[in-house]
Design a protein around this motif. Structure first.
Motif, PDB file in Angstrom:
ATOM      1  N   GLU A 115      -9.195  -6.166  -4.811  1.00 45.90           N
ATOM      2  CA  GLU A 115      -8.688  -6.432  -5.981  1.00 45.90           C
ATOM      3  C   GLU A 115      -9.732  -7.667  -6.479  1.00 45.90           C
ATOM      4  O   GLU A 115     -10.067  -7.732  -7.783  1.00 45.90           O
ATOM      5  N   LEU A 141      -5.155  -6.221   0.802  1.00 51.75           N
ATOM      6  CA  LEU A 141      -5.273  -5.741  -0.524  1.00 51.75           C
ATOM      7  C   LEU A 141      -6.145  -6.504  -1.520  1.00 51.75           C
ATOM      8  O   LEU A 141      -6.956  -5.946  -2.519  1.00 51.75           O
ATOM      9  N   HIS A 169       1.787   2.012  -3.552  1.00 46.41           N
ATOM     10  CA  HIS A 169       0.857   2.602  -4.310  1.00 46.41           C
ATOM     11  C   HIS A 169       0.517   3.967  -4.086  1.00 46.41           C
ATOM     12  O   HIS A 169       0.459   4.894  -5.046  1.00 46.41           O
ATOM     13  N   TRP A 214      -6.451   3.689  -5.978  1.00 45.77           N
ATOM     14  CA  TRP A 214      -5.565   4.396  -5.225  1.00 45.77           C
ATOM     15  C   TRP A 214      -5.022   5.860  -5.271  1.00 45.77           C
ATOM     16  O   TRP A 214      -4.647   6.358  -4.411  1.00 45.77           O
ATOM     17  N   VAL A 262      -7.246   0.302  -4.457  1.00 45.05           N
ATOM     18  CA  VAL A 262      -7.308  -0.804  -5.427  1.00 45.05           C
ATOM     19  C   VAL A 262      -6.769  -0.039  -6.945  1.00 45.05           C
ATOM     20  O   VAL A 262      -7.227   0.884  -7.196  1.00 45.05           O
ATOM     21  N   SER A 297       0.867  -1.250   0.120  1.00 46.57           N
ATOM     22  CA  SER A 297       0.111   0.189  -0.125  1.00 46.57           C
ATOM     23  C   SER A 297       0.749   1.167   0.073  1.00 46.57           C
ATOM     24  O   SER A 297       0.541   2.359  -0.565  1.00 46.57           O
ATOM     25  N   HIS A 307      -7.200   0.710   2.406  1.00 42.89           N
ATOM     26  CA  HIS A 307      -6.441   0.450   1.281  1.00 42.89           C
ATOM     27  C   HIS A 307      -7.352   0.751  -0.049  1.00 42.89           C
ATOM     28  O   HIS A 307      -8.520   0.587   0.086  1.00 42.89           O
TER      29      HIS A 307
END
Length: 377
Positions: free
Chosen positions: A305, A301, A23, A363, A196, A20, A194
């Motif tokens: 996803e 994460l 990202h 993200w 994606v 993370s 988080h």
């Protein structure tokens, strides 16, 4: 216009896996210069094959030019990656004293070479605290993406002592789960779940050649570690011999219960950008977790996803999945997985709804929140 900020980031090894932190930092504005310092280790190495391989990777990184990466997350030009020389032994005061001197010298040189001045000090790993106060930092940020008190493979007591130092000194704490956020002072803590890479996982991808050709597929990717319920998977594979169980990732725990099962397939690691081709062709994407402190505090994460890919999902119950529970097939830890597979296979009609649930959780959106919080510092 707000002046750009410089950051020095103490994180995991860039490119080793798409974290993370990578990202988020990769999506900060291009005029925010970043000095990225690879991990100095959360425990003392042991004489194991895994640790020896890890040590060899570290040595190779030191021998290469600084700005190397493994291709898992694209590295923009404004991020300068450096492999530090340090002693990975959190429990040793002598090692920490040496690391403070070594890191201070190395980081000051890198900051000068990269053209950074009075950076924001960002630590995603508590071990970075040894350099705190030596770099002329203008502010301190602690990004907490894991519960280090229960994370496997960590020297817990010294690492938690380092985390407490960071918490005390931090101007901003960013926590990736609500459970983690509740541990820290609320007046300086930002809860940021988080994100994606939505376009990557939602865009149709070709079916990989190494997937089983016939029969439904139940799949998982990520570290096959202590938090994965291996017994649950073994029982399901025996109960549903017509299903193929595909596991993608490194094996870091005892999987003897799975060995020899004809419908169980270990594919090893795959690059992150190849994962959509797998998960989009799973008939059930799995989150088969044990009930542990680490899982109760995590925000994986792969959950978002899986959703972005539109895949039917079977998950054991844990706090971070609850906002999406209505889109999943949820079972209790240690219960039977096999019946849930049948339910998930019949749930493909809601694939588009699952994708839409995380469409605005990319993200880029999370990085905008980070940018705004850093500008307020």
């Amino acid at each position: 216009m707000t002046a750009p900020h410089d950051l020095i980031v103490f994180g995991e090894d860039w490119g080793r896996h798409p974290s993370s932190t990578q990202h988020l930092i990769a999506r900060l504005p291009q005029d925010w210069q970043v000095c990225w310092v690879n991990s100095i280790g959360l425990r003392r190495p042991r004489l194991s094959l895994r640790d020896l391989k890890r040590l060899a990777t570290k040595v190779m990184a030191l021998m290469r030019s600084s700005n190397h990466d493994g291709g898992q997350v694209p590295r923009p030009d404004h991020i300068h990656v450096h492999a530090p020389m340090a002693v990975p032994w959190p429990a040793s005061q002598a090692a920490q004293s040496l690391n403070r001197r070594l890191l201070a010298r190395q980081c000051r040189r890198w900051l000068h070479e990269d053209g950074l001045h009075r950076p924001i000090f960002w630590a995603s790993l508590p071990t970075g605290v040894v350099a705190l106060g030596t770099l002329g930092e203008r502010a301190v940020v602690y990004y907490c993406g894991d519960d280090f008190s229960s994370l496997a493979g960590v020297d817990h007591a010294p690492v938690m002592a380092m985390e407490q130092q960071l918490v005390d000194r931090a101007d901003l704490i960013i926590a990736a789960s609500e459970h983690l956020a509740r541990r820290f002072p609320q007046n300086k803590t930002l809860y940021l779940p988080h994100g994606v890479d939505f376009e990557l996982f939602a865009t149709p991808a070709a079916r990989p050649d190494d997937l089983p050709e016939s029969g439904p597929i139940a799949g998982f990717y990520g570290s096959i570690a202590d938090w994965v319920d291996v017994s649950m998977l073994a029982d399901a594979a025996k109960e549903r011999p017509n299903w193929h169980f595909v596991l993608i990732g490194s094996v870091e725990t005892d999987v003897s219960e799975l060995e020899g099962l004809p419908n169980l397939h270990f594919l090893g690691k795959r690059p992150h950008h190849d994962l959509p081709g797998y998960v989009q062709h799973f008939h059930a994407s799995l989150l088969p977790f044990r009930d542990t402190d680490q899982i109760r505090h995590c925000n994986p994460l792969k959950l978002r996803e899986y959703l972005a890919a539109g895949s039917p999902i079977v998950s054991t119950r844990f706090p971070a999945m609850e906002p999406y529970a209505h889109l999943l097939t949820v079972i209790e830890p240690c219960s039977r997985l096999a019946p849930a597979l049948d339910t998930a296979r019949a749930d493909s009609a809601r694939n588009a709804i699952r994708r839409d649930a995380v469409r605005n959780e990319g993200w880029d959106n999370r990085a905008d929140e980070i940018r705004a919080a850093l500008e307020r510092l």
